[in-house]
Design an enzyme around this catalytic site. Structure first.
Site, PDB file in Angstrom:
ATOM      1  N   GLU A   1     -49.757  29.463  -3.766  1.00 14.36           N
ATOM      2  CA  GLU A   1     -48.409  29.929  -4.078  1.00 14.36           C
ATOM      3  C   GLU A   1     -47.490  29.632  -2.895  1.00 14.36           C
ATOM      4  O   GLU A   1     -47.850  29.873  -1.745  1.00 14.36           O
ATOM      5  CB  GLU A   1     -48.432  31.438  -4.365  1.00 14.36           C
ATOM      6  CG  GLU A   1     -47.081  32.002  -4.760  1.00 14.36           C
ATOM      7  CD  GLU A   1     -47.136  33.480  -5.118  1.00 14.36           C
ATOM      8  OE1 GLU A   1     -46.206  33.945  -5.786  1.00 14.36           O
ATOM      9  OE2 GLU A   1     -48.100  34.174  -4.718  1.00 14.36           O
TER      10      GLU A   1
ATOM     11  N   LYS B   1     -43.900  32.404 -13.374  1.00 10.36           N
ATOM     12  CA  LYS B   1     -44.553  33.696 -13.146  1.00 10.36           C
ATOM     13  C   LYS B   1     -43.904  34.779 -14.004  1.00 10.36           C
ATOM     14  O   LYS B   1     -42.685  34.974 -13.954  1.00 10.36           O
ATOM     15  CB  LYS B   1     -44.459  34.053 -11.656  1.00 10.36           C
ATOM     16  CG  LYS B   1     -45.155  35.351 -11.290  1.00 10.36           C
ATOM     17  CD  LYS B   1     -45.058  35.580  -9.792  1.00 10.36           C
ATOM     18  CE  LYS B   1     -45.772  36.845  -9.378  1.00 10.36           C
ATOM     19  NZ  LYS B   1     -45.648  37.065  -7.920  1.00 10.36           N
TER      20      LYS B   1
ATOM     21  N   CYS C   1     -50.490  34.866  -8.805  1.00  9.13           N
ATOM     22  CA  CYS C   1     -50.579  36.054  -7.961  1.00  9.13           C
ATOM     23  C   CYS C   1     -50.652  37.362  -8.737  1.00  9.13           C
ATOM     24  O   CYS C   1     -51.664  37.691  -9.330  1.00  9.13           O
ATOM     25  CB  CYS C   1     -49.414  36.048  -6.971  1.00  9.13           C
ATOM     26  SG  CYS C   1     -49.595  37.236  -5.621  1.00  9.13           S
TER      27      CYS C   1
END
Length: 186
Positions: free
Chosen positions: A40, A120, A165
């Site tokens: 990331e 995301k 994440c």
């Protein structure tokens, strides 16, 4: 399929980060990887969340995407490009950089084309009364899961579900991927 999970220490300088990623991607290819996965924000580790706004790119163009596409093609490698900040298309025009971007994973095929995009969905927020962190101050959430099909050298077609994440804390995303037949989750 041989996968390289690349770990690197990103800095505040885009050029230095791309140089480090270039070297690690080449090493992955030399060691026989078919898919290399960058971390990331491999492209920048800003001092402030707003630092990523300066590096944002429109989907399909920009130095980070050009680097990923060229690296995939030069190395004959599938590359999951960690994440990078992408401009929110259709957002109202403002003077200077827009106040929010998406945190996006792009997957590039060995011919250099972008085969998948995932923005995301689940943004991290923390506030204990003393410390506070809120990704939604500079990030807009994505809305849709994304999968990519990656053929391995042995002829198997891998269905790969993408996530980033904090998405890990939300099992419904992974249940949806399982229902769609995902073989691998990134």
């Amino acid at each position: 399929m041989k996968v390289a999970a690349i770990q690197m220490v990103s800095t505040t300088t885009l050029e230095a980060n791309l140089a480090q990623a270039r070297s690690l991607l080449a090493l992955a290819a030399e060691q026989g990887a078919e898919l290399a996965v960058l971390p990331e924000y491999f492209c920048v580790m800003g001092r402030r969340d707003t630092d990523k706004l300066v590096l944002q790119e429109h989907f399909g163009t920009g130095p980070i995407q050009d680097f990923l596409a060229a690296s995939a093609q030069r190395l004959g490698l599938w590359i999951a490009g960690g994440t990078l900040p992408l401009t929110i298309e259709g957002a109202p025009a403002v003077e200077g950089p827009p106040a929010k971007v998406t945190n996006t994973t792009l997957v590039f095929a060995p011919d250099g084309h972008c085969a998948a995009r995932y923005d995301k969905i689940h943004l991290f927020r923390f506030d204990n009364g003393v410390e506070r962190f809120d990704e939604s101050r500079v990030l807009a959430p994505g809305a849709d899961p994304a999968m990519v099909q990656i053929p391995s050298r042995d002829g198997h077609l891998w269905r790969v579900g993408l996530s980033i994440c904090y998405d890990l804390r939300f099992p419904e995303l992974y249940r949806a991927y399982a229902r769609e037949g995902a073989d691998l989750l990134l």
